[in-house]
Design a protein around this motif. Sequence first.
Motif, PDB file in Angstrom:
ATOM      1  N   CYS A  85      35.286  42.896  38.932  1.00  0.00           N
ATOM      2  CA  CYS A  85      36.270  43.073  40.003  1.00  0.00           C
ATOM      3  C   CYS A  85      36.871  44.469  40.055  1.00  0.00           C
ATOM      4  O   CYS A  85      37.140  45.009  41.110  1.00  0.00           O
ATOM      5  N   PRO A 231      47.766  30.841  34.877  1.00  0.00           N
ATOM      6  CA  PRO A 231      47.835  32.253  35.221  1.00  0.00           C
ATOM      7  C   PRO A 231      46.847  33.037  34.361  1.00  0.00           C
ATOM      8  O   PRO A 231      46.761  32.820  33.156  1.00  0.00           O
ATOM      9  N   PHE A 234      40.444  32.760  36.686  1.00  0.00           N
ATOM     10  CA  PHE A 234      39.953  32.679  38.063  1.00  0.00           C
ATOM     11  C   PHE A 234      38.478  32.341  38.129  1.00  0.00           C
ATOM     12  O   PHE A 234      37.818  32.624  39.107  1.00  0.00           O
ATOM     13  N   THR A 388      40.876  39.844  31.217  1.00  0.00           N
ATOM     14  CA  THR A 388      41.852  40.674  31.940  1.00  0.00           C
ATOM     15  C   THR A 388      42.832  41.320  30.961  1.00  0.00           C
ATOM     16  O   THR A 388      42.724  41.139  29.761  1.00  0.00           O
ATOM     17  N   THR A 394      37.661  44.830  33.264  1.00  0.00           N
ATOM     18  CA  THR A 394      38.174  43.490  33.502  1.00  0.00           C
ATOM     19  C   THR A 394      37.222  42.782  34.442  1.00  0.00           C
ATOM     20  O   THR A 394      36.481  43.418  35.174  1.00  0.00           O
ATOM     21  N   VAL A 468      43.428  37.113  28.054  1.00  0.00           N
ATOM     22  CA  VAL A 468      44.243  38.268  28.400  1.00  0.00           C
ATOM     23  C   VAL A 468      44.402  39.150  27.164  1.00  0.00           C
ATOM     24  O   VAL A 468      44.997  38.739  26.165  1.00  0.00           O
ATOM     25  N   PHE A 482      57.209  34.628  28.659  1.00  0.00           N
ATOM     26  CA  PHE A 482      56.531  34.561  29.952  1.00  0.00           C
ATOM     27  C   PHE A 482      55.929  33.166  30.178  1.00  0.00           C
ATOM     28  O   PHE A 482      56.103  32.547  31.219  1.00  0.00           O
TER      29      PHE A 482
ATOM     30  N   ASP B  89      52.667  36.909  39.711  1.00  0.00           N
ATOM     31  CA  ASP B  89      53.236  37.035  38.375  1.00  0.00           C
ATOM     32  C   ASP B  89      52.425  36.191  37.391  1.00  0.00           C
ATOM     33  O   ASP B  89      52.966  35.472  36.569  1.00  0.00           O
ATOM     34  N   GLY B  90      51.123  36.263  37.529  1.00  0.00           N
ATOM     35  CA  GLY B  90      50.245  35.629  36.551  1.00  0.00           C
ATOM     36  C   GLY B  90      50.243  36.475  35.285  1.00  0.00           C
ATOM     37  O   GLY B  90      50.821  37.561  35.262  1.00  0.00           O
ATOM     38  N   THR B  91      49.581  35.996  34.230  1.00  0.00           N
ATOM     39  CA  THR B  91      49.629  36.695  32.948  1.00  0.00           C
ATOM     40  C   THR B  91      49.137  38.133  33.046  1.00  0.00           C
ATOM     41  O   THR B  91      49.778  39.064  32.556  1.00  0.00           O
ATOM     42  N   ALA B  92      47.982  38.299  33.693  1.00  0.00           N
ATOM     43  CA  ALA B  92      47.390  39.637  33.744  1.00  0.00           C
ATOM     44  C   ALA B  92      48.294  40.590  34.512  1.00  0.00           C
ATOM     45  O   ALA B  92      48.509  41.727  34.102  1.00  0.00           O
ATOM     46  N   HIS B  94      51.480  40.212  34.906  1.00  0.00           N
ATOM     47  CA  HIS B  94      52.725  40.359  34.151  1.00  0.00           C
ATOM     48  C   HIS B  94      52.580  41.433  33.071  1.00  0.00           C
ATOM     49  O   HIS B  94      53.439  42.299  32.951  1.00  0.00           O
ATOM     50  N   VAL B  95      51.479  41.386  32.311  1.00  0.00           N
ATOM     51  CA  VAL B  95      51.327  42.399  31.257  1.00  0.00           C
ATOM     52  C   VAL B  95      51.028  43.778  31.853  1.00  0.00           C
ATOM     53  O   VAL B  95      51.161  44.781  31.181  1.00  0.00           O
ATOM     54  N   LYS B  96      50.632  43.804  33.122  1.00  0.00           N
ATOM     55  CA  LYS B  96      50.458  45.111  33.774  1.00  0.00           C
ATOM     56  C   LYS B  96      51.704  45.477  34.586  1.00  0.00           C
ATOM     57  O   LYS B  96      51.634  46.220  35.569  1.00  0.00           O
ATOM     58  N   LYS B  97      52.836  44.891  34.193  1.00  0.00           N
ATOM     59  CA  LYS B  97      54.158  45.293  34.706  1.00  0.00           C
ATOM     60  C   LYS B  97      54.384  45.005  36.185  1.00  0.00           C
ATOM     61  O   LYS B  97      54.855  45.852  36.944  1.00  0.00           O
ATOM     62  N   CYS B 134      42.836  38.500  39.017  1.00  0.00           N
ATOM     63  CA  CYS B 134      43.374  39.150  37.817  1.00  0.00           C
ATOM     64  C   CYS B 134      42.677  40.468  37.489  1.00  0.00           C
ATOM     65  O   CYS B 134      43.254  41.339  36.849  1.00  0.00           O
ATOM     66  N   GLY B 135      41.415  40.594  37.919  1.00  0.00           N
ATOM     67  CA  GLY B 135      40.688  41.826  37.649  1.00  0.00           C
ATOM     68  C   GLY B 135      41.341  43.018  38.329  1.00  0.00           C
ATOM     69  O   GLY B 135      41.102  44.156  37.962  1.00  0.00           O
ATOM     70  N   LEU B 136      42.161  42.749  39.317  1.00  0.00           N
ATOM     71  CA  LEU B 136      42.795  43.817  40.083  1.00  0.00           C
ATOM     72  C   LEU B 136      44.286  43.927  39.796  1.00  0.00           C
ATOM     73  O   LEU B 136      45.036  44.497  40.566  1.00  0.00           O
ATOM     74  N   GLN B 149      45.796  46.438  42.214  1.00  0.00           N
ATOM     75  CA  GLN B 149      46.241  47.568  41.386  1.00  0.00           C
ATOM     76  C   GLN B 149      47.370  48.346  42.065  1.00  0.00           C
ATOM     77  O   GLN B 149      47.322  49.555  42.227  1.00  0.00           O
TER      78      GLN B 149
END
Lengths: 634, 170
Positions: A85, A231, A234, A388, A394, A468, A482, B89-92, B94-97, B134-136, B149
């Motif tokens: 992606c 979360p 996908f 991810t 990713t 993750v 979280f 606000d998924g995990t990926a 979230h960790v990418k702020k 999530c890849g983005l 992104q």
Amino acid sequence: MSNKILSDIKAKYDEVVNNSVERRITLCAGTGCVANGALEVRDALVKELEKAGQKAVIELDYEDNHDHGDEKLNYVSKSGCQGFCQMGPLVKIQPGNIIYTKVKVEDVREIVESTIVNDDVVERLVYENPATGKKSVTEEEIDFYNRQTRVVLENSTIEPDSIEEYISKGGYKGIENALEMTSMEVCEEVLASGMRGRGGGGFPTGLKWKFTLASQNDKKYVICNGDEGDPGAFMDRSVLEGNPHSVIEGMMIAAKAIEADEGYVYVRAEYPLAVKRMNRAVADAERIGLLGDDILGTGFSFKLHVMEGAGAFVCGEETALIASIEGKRGMPMPKPPFPAQSGLWGKPTVINNVETLASIPGILRDGAAKYKAIGTEKSPGTKTFALTGHVANTGLIEVPFGTTLREIVYEIGGGVTNNAGEITGEDFKSVQIGGPSGGCLTPEMLDMPLDFDSLQEVGAMVGSGGLVVMNNETCMIQVARFFMQFTQNESCGKCVPCREGTKQMLALLDDIIAGEATADTLELLEQTAHAVKAGSLCGLGKTAPNPVLSTLKYFKNEYDAHVFDKSCPANECKALAKPEIIADKCKGCTACKRVCPVNAIEGEVKVAHTIDAEKCIKCGACKEKCKFDAIVGV
Amino acid sequence: MQETNEKTAAMIEHLAAVNKILEKYNCDESKLIPILQEVQEEYKYLSKDVISYVATSLDIPPAKVYGVATFYAHFALEPKGKYVFKLCDGTACHVKKSHSILHALYDRLGLSDDKQTTDDLMFTVETVSCLGACGLAPVMLVNEDVYGQVKPEEAVAIIDDILAKAAAAE
């Protein structure tokens, strides 16, 4: 056996492709690439091709019987998510198997002029490995792809809207075989493959089917659980978008196995593209006679409905999902009775996850033995993961069970990145696997083979397959918080331990993050976690404490630092962070000093500045101004 | 009397679309969720009137419809803005702020967790659980358009862009 329908379609497809298609250009059109403009790139390609005097189509015409002589087509098709992606939109050109990454509309003319007309490669669009700088023109040369084993995703480059292409690749051969077997034989075959449900728990699929077959009833249902709410995951979305017919075929085989004649595909409302492709696939299958009454003249009937969810994570739990299809609040029911005995409208029901169902056609087509040969003894087959977080590559990957985390993170993922996106080689802190039900793995577990049982042993789970990756700049307490926030939000409220327990755990974590915790806080947190785990009604509550318990187990030192030293090792918790200006990075530009509202920063021009922690109110204004990333802890 | 008649006529007109949707699903109680989804598609949110009307038509208590409408995150009981910003606000993410984007949007529009829609009904800013891209990460939806992104300043620029276009149109 009237499999003539299928062989005719395959013959027609092959004929059209062999006679009229000279070149196949595939645009990845998963949600990610579409977001980055893949469809605009496709339209531009068609336009540019025509300008260059080439014929281009986006859909093949199977009714076209004319002889076009030497004039051959460029078939500009789309595909489901190809997994990469971050590098999208991806354009694949065959023959040549060239892959271009991050293609924009502006690049299209050059692609047509160089690659299509002159057979040259456009160097600047070729993938370059960020860690090694190695350039790869074809998919086979890209490490991200060549380290994977694609079974569920094997047909990820076919046109999802073409039932003809699916059939030409051996699609619906599995149901054809199943229809020649008895229901019990189908169950036995799947049981022999060792297939375990991919929804998270890992229950043997064949066994689930056998139980449902044994429930005598005039009406039974098959449900596909596409309520992928975790979360960070996908893979189900990708399968539904990219290969919807494999899910339909899997459901038909399940229906044959348990003697059902009706099914529901329950798709999350957040996945509009998946709903659209699934609806199209169902309509196409009905048109050809693969869904409906007396399928392929065997007397077997199967009717399929697509239902859109309405945004409730708990509906991923099977009894809650059933309630939701019945038009009620999606609240779970105590088990037993299991859906195998009393499910949708009180009838015996089989519920399988998307990935499980998509794996089934291959087992019936190629046999259980071939499937069992992949993966490990107790967890055969492959697993797709959504890779991810802080990792160079990713995307969506598929590996055999038993692959180690190291292979996934470093070889496929290309290594861990810091917050600036650079690969430094020493930033790996943890991997969170399995979403809100899963746990965190540590660097010591990098060489552990991943499968259902090994993960269970370390307090994590395969879950839906979200992976993750987190770097050293991530605070594990924040990660636990979280997930706690997530489960607390999504708790349906039916049972007290989950409803109240998750709330209390969240409050305790907030105390720790705010620097107001004591040793008692930690003890209470652990006790509450165990109580929620033991007392909750459904899987959501039973597994909700896992992120807390696993971080407590493997990152106890971080909890201790927060509680006893009042400091956050990752410098992420604002209340505990110690404001500091890194002397090596500070150029003495005075920008921070000028913006500080409380005059906490001192220093002369061109000399490294210092910050007074007592005066600082952590407003962050200085950090925003600093061009050199010299300020931390505000 | 005149006034009442007019009110009734206006209500009948207002609910015409609901009738069509109810007919399509044969007033089947088990289809409550798809019915509410289509009704919301039409009116952008579920008003009290609409909830009562659907309940009466399906012959179930309004409390049951209200219960379903409040249980699922997708149903809105308040009107939303013309442009709905959904920040993943998924995990990926979230960790990418992703939260820094949320706060940039809040600041720009004077919104907060408690007040997510601007008074002029132009913008709504909300977080959603994982969008599955999530890849983005971090990812944001503006109505149907996906942005990947995203940086905080880019998100704010989208708002400025919309406002500039709206001003130019006037």
